[in-house]
Design a protein around this motif. Structure first.
Motif, PDB file in Angstrom:
ATOM      1  N   SER A 114       0.837  -1.203   0.000  1.00 14.80           N
ATOM      2  CA  SER A 114       0.000   0.000   0.000  1.00 14.80           C
ATOM      3  C   SER A 114       0.871   1.252   0.000  1.00 14.80           C
ATOM      4  CB  SER A 114      -0.929   0.037   1.219  1.00 14.80           C
ATOM      5  OG  SER A 114      -0.186   0.312   2.393  1.00 14.80           O
ATOM      6  N   ILE A 115       0.291   2.337  -0.450  1.00 14.13           N
ATOM      7  CA  ILE A 115       1.000   3.618  -0.463  1.00 14.13           C
ATOM      8  C   ILE A 115       1.222   4.085   0.974  1.00 14.13           C
ATOM      9  CG2 ILE A 115       0.798   6.057  -1.148  1.00 14.13           C
ATOM     10  CD1 ILE A 115      -0.743   5.002  -3.654  1.00 14.13           C
ATOM     11  N   LYS A 116       0.231   3.825   1.807  1.00 17.69           N
ATOM     12  CA  LYS A 116       0.344   4.196   3.216  1.00 17.69           C
ATOM     13  C   LYS A 116       1.577   3.537   3.864  1.00 17.69           C
ATOM     14  CE  LYS A 116      -2.488   3.573   7.235  1.00 17.69           C
ATOM     15  NZ  LYS A 116      -3.119   2.316   7.579  1.00 17.69           N
ATOM     16  N   LEU A 117       1.797   2.288   3.517  1.00 15.56           N
ATOM     17  CA  LEU A 117       2.962   1.577   4.065  1.00 15.56           C
ATOM     18  C   LEU A 117       4.260   2.173   3.518  1.00 15.56           C
ATOM     19  CD1 LEU A 117       4.128  -0.691   5.794  1.00 15.56           C
ATOM     20  CD2 LEU A 117       3.663  -2.289   3.927  1.00 15.56           C
ATOM     21  N   LEU A 118       4.290   2.481   2.236  1.00 13.89           N
ATOM     22  CA  LEU A 118       5.486   3.128   1.656  1.00 13.89           C
ATOM     23  C   LEU A 118       5.784   4.443   2.372  1.00 13.89           C
ATOM     24  CD1 LEU A 118       5.088   2.812  -2.229  1.00 13.89           C
ATOM     25  CD2 LEU A 118       6.986   1.904  -0.856  1.00 13.89           C
ATOM     26  N   GLN A 119       4.735   5.198   2.660  1.00 13.54           N
ATOM     27  CA  GLN A 119       4.921   6.488   3.327  1.00 13.54           C
ATOM     28  C   GLN A 119       5.487   6.309   4.734  1.00 13.54           C
ATOM     29  OE1 GLN A 119       0.890   7.781   2.674  1.00 13.54           O
ATOM     30  NE2 GLN A 119       1.475   9.120   0.961  1.00 13.54           N
ATOM     31  N   GLU A 120       5.011   5.292   5.415  1.00 10.54           N
ATOM     32  CA  GLU A 120       5.515   5.028   6.767  1.00 10.54           C
ATOM     33  C   GLU A 120       6.970   4.538   6.726  1.00 10.54           C
ATOM     34  OE1 GLU A 120       4.370   5.836   9.589  1.00 10.54           O
ATOM     35  OE2 GLU A 120       5.716   4.705  10.914  1.00 10.54           O
ATOM     36  N   ILE A 121       7.284   3.703   5.754  1.00 11.17           N
ATOM     37  CA  ILE A 121       8.674   3.232   5.616  1.00 11.17           C
ATOM     38  C   ILE A 121       9.584   4.430   5.349  1.00 11.17           C
ATOM     39  CG2 ILE A 121      10.243   1.824   4.202  1.00 11.17           C
ATOM     40  CD1 ILE A 121       7.801  -0.093   3.736  1.00 11.17           C
TER      41      ILE A 121
ATOM     42  N   SER B  66      -2.690 -14.125  -7.341  1.00 11.48           N
ATOM     43  CA  SER B  66      -3.310 -15.416  -7.052  1.00 11.48           C
ATOM     44  C   SER B  66      -4.826 -15.307  -6.978  1.00 11.48           C
ATOM     45  CB  SER B  66      -2.770 -15.956  -5.735  1.00 11.48           C
ATOM     46  OG  SER B  66      -3.522 -15.440  -4.664  1.00 11.48           O
ATOM     47  N   LYS B  67      -5.438 -16.447  -6.755  1.00 16.16           N
ATOM     48  CA  LYS B  67      -6.884 -16.482  -6.577  1.00 16.16           C
ATOM     49  C   LYS B  67      -7.262 -16.540  -5.093  1.00 16.16           C
ATOM     50  CE  LYS B  67      -7.792 -18.566 -11.056  1.00 16.16           C
ATOM     51  NZ  LYS B  67      -7.643 -17.218 -11.641  1.00 16.16           N
ATOM     52  N   ASP B  68      -6.237 -16.548  -4.220  1.00 14.16           N
ATOM     53  CA  ASP B  68      -6.503 -16.624  -2.784  1.00 14.16           C
ATOM     54  C   ASP B  68      -6.856 -15.246  -2.238  1.00 14.16           C
ATOM     55  OD1 ASP B  68      -5.745 -19.253  -2.960  1.00 14.16           O
ATOM     56  OD2 ASP B  68      -3.728 -18.925  -2.162  1.00 14.16           O
ATOM     57  N   GLU B  69      -8.006 -15.150  -1.630  1.00  9.32           N
ATOM     58  CA  GLU B  69      -8.409 -13.837  -1.126  1.00  9.32           C
ATOM     59  C   GLU B  69      -7.635 -13.414   0.116  1.00  9.32           C
ATOM     60  OE1 GLU B  69     -12.653 -13.660  -0.869  1.00  9.32           O
ATOM     61  OE2 GLU B  69     -12.838 -13.985  -3.037  1.00  9.32           O
ATOM     62  N   THR B  70      -6.922 -14.363   0.718  1.00  4.60           N
ATOM     63  CA  THR B  70      -6.149 -14.031   1.910  1.00  4.60           C
ATOM     64  C   THR B  70      -4.836 -13.332   1.556  1.00  4.60           C
ATOM     65  OG1 THR B  70      -5.161 -16.221   1.770  1.00  4.60           O
ATOM     66  CG2 THR B  70      -7.003 -15.953   3.286  1.00  4.60           C
ATOM     67  N   LYS B  71      -4.492 -13.301   0.283  1.00  8.81           N
ATOM     68  CA  LYS B  71      -3.214 -12.683  -0.088  1.00  8.81           C
ATOM     69  C   LYS B  71      -3.396 -11.192  -0.339  1.00  8.81           C
ATOM     70  CE  LYS B  71      -0.759 -16.797  -1.043  1.00  8.81           C
ATOM     71  NZ  LYS B  71      -1.484 -17.990  -1.478  1.00  8.81           N
ATOM     72  N   PHE B  72      -2.244 -10.488  -0.382  1.00  9.66           N
ATOM     73  CA  PHE B  72      -2.261  -9.029  -0.469  1.00  9.66           C
ATOM     74  C   PHE B  72      -1.561  -8.567  -1.745  1.00  9.66           C
ATOM     75  CE2 PHE B  72      -2.332 -10.188   4.022  1.00  9.66           C
ATOM     76  CZ  PHE B  72      -3.343  -9.381   4.514  1.00  9.66           C
ATOM     77  N   GLY B  73      -1.630  -7.283  -2.010  1.00 10.63           N
ATOM     78  CA  GLY B  73      -0.815  -6.719  -3.083  1.00 10.63           C
ATOM     79  C   GLY B  73      -1.579  -5.801  -4.008  1.00 10.63           C
ATOM     80  N   PHE B  74      -0.809  -5.099  -4.845  1.00 10.17           N
ATOM     81  CA  PHE B  74      -1.388  -4.231  -5.862  1.00 10.17           C
ATOM     82  C   PHE B  74      -1.822  -5.087  -7.050  1.00 10.17           C
ATOM     83  CE2 PHE B  74       1.862  -1.657  -3.695  1.00 10.17           C
ATOM     84  CZ  PHE B  74       1.145  -0.518  -3.386  1.00 10.17           C
TER      85      PHE B  74
END
Ligand code: PLP
Length: 226
Positions: free
Chosen positions: A92-99, A119-127
């Protein structure tokens, strides 16, 4: 179970010709196992939990390159900012800003990979692909001088369907190739982190540059704390 040197030799043999970096995923494993792997020459270790990584970093040699590969919460960035080598799953952009903010406090530029949802897994994250391209073209990252975006990371669907895994990795590689020409002051898409114990062979076939392998090197984890 402790570190498995024969497995390590086998995996290294498969990676070396392709110049692929092995990140040994030591999450949930004791310091003694990490030390054993270190004594066999491993210097890149991956962890998923902030507190665990901080504790291990304090207890182990300081030439270890610590990779944060889990889902990072913004309120925990500060604990790893002083020493983390590469944050794989920036989603997320929010995470980039915090880093960036924590990097500024430490006066160090923090290398990151952007996580892509393949992936098709809804538990995964990402852009997703469109969000990723929009972000890279937006100029937002240029305003975060304590972040350096070095590449992409992705996780395939958890499935027995090898064809699906291959297709997802091929798709991520294609995106990586498209974006690898993209350079700016603090963006250079040159690292591709894909492939785990169950699917790293498919990742090699599809041009990965970095694999994250845990259970093949250290044995199965005792409980399903992924
Ligand atoms: C746990 C984990 C790995 C390693 O998994 P294994 O199946 O044990 O190789 C790799 N990447 C991520 C993001 C993980 O959470």
């Amino acid at each position: 179970m402790a570190f498995l040197p024969a497995q390590y030799e086998k995996i290294i043999g498969q990676l070396v010709g392709h110049r692929i970096t092995l990140v040994a995923v030591s999450k949930t494993k004791p310091v003694a196992d990490v030390q054993e792997a270190y004594d066999h020459g491993i210097r890149d270790f991956g962890e998923n939990y902030v507190q665990e990584m901080v504790d291990k970093a304090a207890a182990l040699p300081n030439d270890i390159r610590w990779h944060f590969i889990g889902h990072l919460q913004t309120n925990k960035v500060k604990y790893i900012a002083p020493f983390v080598h590469l944050i794989h799953g920036v989603d997320s952009i929010k995470l980039l800003q915090e880093i960036n903010k924590q990097g500024a406090k430490q006066q160090r530029v923090i290398p990151c990979l952007l996580e892509v949802y393949i992936s098709k897994d809804e538990t995964k994250f990402g852009f997703d692909e469109a969000e990723l391209k929009a972000l890279l073209q937006s100029g937002i990252i240029a305003q975060l001088p304590f972040v350096r975006v070095e590449g992409l990371m992705g996780m395939a669907t958890f499935t027995e369907d090898n064809g699906l895994i291959r297709a997802e990795f091929a798709h991520l590689k294609e995106l990586f190739d498209q974006l690898s020409g993209f350079h700016s002051a603090n963006i250079e898409i040159s690292k591709l982190s894909m492939g785990m114990s169950a699917d790293y062979q498919f990742a090699i076939e599809n041009g990965t540059t970095m694999v994250r392998i845990g259970s093949l090197l250290f044995g199965e984890r005792p409980y399903a704390k992924n």
